[in-house]
Design a protein around this motif. Structure first.
Motif, PDB file in Angstrom:
ATOM      1  N   ASP A 168       0.834  -1.194   0.000  1.00 18.40           N
ATOM      2  CA  ASP A 168       0.000   0.000   0.000  1.00 18.40           C
ATOM      3  C   ASP A 168       0.874   1.251   0.000  1.00 18.40           C
ATOM      4  N   VAL A 187      -0.883   8.706   1.658  1.00 16.38           N
ATOM      5  CA  VAL A 187      -1.511   9.862   1.023  1.00 16.38           C
ATOM      6  C   VAL A 187      -0.556  11.048   1.067  1.00 16.38           C
ATOM      7  N   GLU A 241       3.276   8.509  -5.277  1.00 14.08           N
ATOM      8  CA  GLU A 241       2.332   9.019  -4.283  1.00 14.08           C
ATOM      9  C   GLU A 241       2.021  10.497  -4.501  1.00 14.08           C
ATOM     10  N   ARG A 260      -1.358   3.683  -5.422  1.00 11.58           N
ATOM     11  CA  ARG A 260      -1.101   5.063  -5.007  1.00 11.58           C
ATOM     12  C   ARG A 260      -2.032   6.050  -5.699  1.00 11.58           C
ATOM     13  N   THR A 261      -3.176   5.549  -6.148  1.00 13.81           N
ATOM     14  CA  THR A 261      -4.285   6.359  -6.659  1.00 13.81           C
ATOM     15  C   THR A 261      -3.876   7.237  -7.830  1.00 13.81           C
ATOM     16  N   ASN A 262      -3.185   6.646  -8.778  1.00 18.18           N
ATOM     17  CA  ASN A 262      -2.873   7.327 -10.031  1.00 18.18           C
ATOM     18  C   ASN A 262      -3.908   6.964 -11.090  1.00 18.18           C
ATOM     19  N   CYS A 263      -4.131   7.861 -12.017  1.00 13.16           N
ATOM     20  CA  CYS A 263      -4.815   7.536 -13.256  1.00 13.16           C
ATOM     21  C   CYS A 263      -3.783   6.859 -14.156  1.00 13.16           C
ATOM     22  N   ALA A 274      -8.651   7.253 -11.191  1.00 14.31           N
ATOM     23  CA  ALA A 274      -7.729   7.004 -10.076  1.00 14.31           C
ATOM     24  C   ALA A 274      -8.428   6.263  -8.943  1.00 14.31           C
ATOM     25  N   ASP A 275      -9.678   6.640  -8.652  1.00 18.85           N
ATOM     26  CA  ASP A 275     -10.426   5.961  -7.589  1.00 18.85           C
ATOM     27  C   ASP A 275     -10.732   4.513  -7.967  1.00 18.85           C
ATOM     28  N   ARG A 279      -7.554   2.524  -7.505  1.00 19.17           N
ATOM     29  CA  ARG A 279      -7.298   2.243  -6.086  1.00 19.17           C
ATOM     30  C   ARG A 279      -8.217   1.122  -5.581  1.00 19.17           C
ATOM     31  N   SER A 280      -9.475   1.155  -5.976  1.00 21.15           N
ATOM     32  CA  SER A 280     -10.424   0.127  -5.550  1.00 21.15           C
ATOM     33  C   SER A 280     -10.025  -1.243  -6.091  1.00 21.15           C
ATOM     34  N   GLU A 310      -7.180  -2.672  -4.063  1.00 18.30           N
ATOM     35  CA  GLU A 310      -7.560  -3.181  -2.754  1.00 18.30           C
ATOM     36  C   GLU A 310      -8.219  -4.550  -2.843  1.00 18.30           C
TER      37      GLU A 310
END
Length: 438
Positions: free
Chosen positions: A240, A243, A314, A338-341, A388-389, A392-393, A396
């Motif tokens: 992980d 932020v 990040e 790390r929530t990248n597009c 990006a969301d 991330r999903s 996970e």
């Protein structure tokens, strides 16, 4: 039981091996001459594997000292199966090295598995010539000294080319010695390699109780050599991220090479940079076959430590990987965590990772498509945030350690079970190879 305690066990006498039944073809294990690019992603350094393989094929009975190498991790969980811990010995390369294979192994070594303690047996370190041969020979000797086959699984991390011959020989040695074995395939071009070297690939994979693959293509190719139930498709897993404040940064991470599509990225960025002066492109990785050049709004930063690259991801908004050839690049998974597009090409296992709108897929070698995808990601903030969301999903639920590592551990347990069945079958009454009770 800790690894230190396990290492102090008295060695077990390994039953005699009938090499005809071991299903090994010596002629298939000739050294593979490969030109090295100097990066791990190629996995192509050449090594003379003949002495190692010859020894693996002639061992018939061993009763030697146990491996006394220091443990990599010493988790002290109570096994779900028994009070005694199992051991997974990983053969390959780890440490602060550029390349997805090393990062996969590093992730295993850092994790606390429920039933297994881990050891690392380095079989290469990026060197060549005599030093490389020495590292491989050291791995061979450590596997000769390995004890307790009933509770130990040997996991060989294989890529195409020289890696397949070298680590494949070590896998064969473990198999001949009576250990449970797992072949974990990492190479981006395994299917092509299997077509060109079928005898080598078949001989190695038949020494594995379980074969782990990263993509449907590799799964199909491996299933041509061993029964399909022994081949398991399991994705890589990544740690992980944390932020940080997101910046207008596009990041590429990998070897600066044509295979990774850096030439296409540079061509697209030359068009994009004048339109987006507030954005910056960072190209991180060792220089391979693509020379660096002055590029407006961009920076070639060279190879970074893994921690530094993760910190950059990040902070970045977009991760790009325009490769012409991949299996399942760790960089994409790390960017998702790390929530990248993510903008990438439709090669190898990438479409499966980015399916369902998780990322943006373009065809390899298409400058116009890459430019258009990056342009939208840089200008449409709500759309970029949604991608990006979703990334991330997906991380996970599918690619986190919590999602993947239990499956990896089950594959090691399955290998131990199949090894037990193999030994029981070999020594049951009436077997022609039955010489003593196991």
């Amino acid at each position: 039981m800790s690894i230190n305690e396990a290492a102090d066990l008295q060695p077990v006498a390994i039953e005699p091996i009938d090499l005809e039944q071991a299903d090994l073809e010596q002629a298939a294990f000739e050294p593979v001459p490969i030109e090295s690019s100097g990066t791990e992603s190629s996995d192509a350094e050449s090594i003379d594997t003949e002495p190692i393989i010859r020894a693996a094929l002639t061992i018939n009975h061993l009763n030697v000292d146990p491996l006394n190498a220091a443990p990599v991790a010493a988790q002290r969980h109570v096994s779900r199966r028994t009070a005694e811990r199992f051991i997974a010995v990983h053969v390959g390369r780890s440490g602060e090295v550029a390349g997805g294979m090393s990062q996969v192994v590093n992730g295993y070594l850092a994790h606390s598995f429920v039933d297994f303690d881990l050891r690392m047996v380095p079989s290469r370190d990026g060197s060549g010539g005599l030093r490389a041969a020495g590292v491989a020979a050291s791995a061979f000797l450590k596997l000769l000294r390995l004890a307790n086959p009933k509770r130990t699984v040997v996991v060989a991390h294989l890529s195409q080319g020289g890696s397949f011959a070298r680590e494949g020989a070590l896998l064969a040695l473990a198999h001949v010695r009576g250990f449970a074995t797992v072949a974990q395939l990492h190479g981006s071009s395994f299917a092509d390699f299997a077509r060109t070297r079928p005898r080598l690939v078949g001989s190695v994979l038949r020494c594995a109780d379980v074969v782990l693959t990263l993509s449907a293509q590799s799964h199909t190719a491996a299933s041509e050599f061993v029964p399909g139930e022994r081949v398991v498709l399991v994705p890589n897993a990544v740690a992980d991220g944390i932020v940080r404040q997101i910046e207008n940064v596009v990041v590429f991470g990998g070897a600066v090479s044509k295979r990774k599509g850096v030439d296409i990225l540079v061509a697209a960025w030359k068009r994009l940079a004048p339109q987006h002066p507030l954005w910056k492109l960072v190209i991180a990785g060792p220089i391979a076959d693509q020379p660096t050049e002055p590029l407006a709004g961009a920076q070639f930063v060279g190879p970074l430590s893994h921690a530094a690259l993760m910190e950059m991801l990040e902070r970045s908004a977009i991760a790009v990987m325009p490769s012409r050839d991949e299996a399942m690049p760790m960089f994409i998974l790390e960017a998702m965590a790390r929530t990248n597009c993510v903008v990438a090409t439709s090669v190898g296992g990438v479409p499966a990772v980015l399916a369902g709108g998780v990322g943006v897929l373009v065809e390899p070698g298409d400058v116009d498509a890459l430019e258009a995808a990056l342009h939208r990601a840089m200008t449409d903030a709500p759309w970029r945030a949604k991608k990006a969301d979703l990334a991330r999903s997906a991380f996970e639920t599918t690619y986190s350690a919590a999602a993947v590592f239990p499956r990896i551990e089950r594959s090691w347990t399955t290998a131990l079970d199949r090894r037990s069945n193999r030994v029981a079958k070999k020594y049951r009454p009436g077997s022609r190879t039955r010489t003593q009770q196991p």
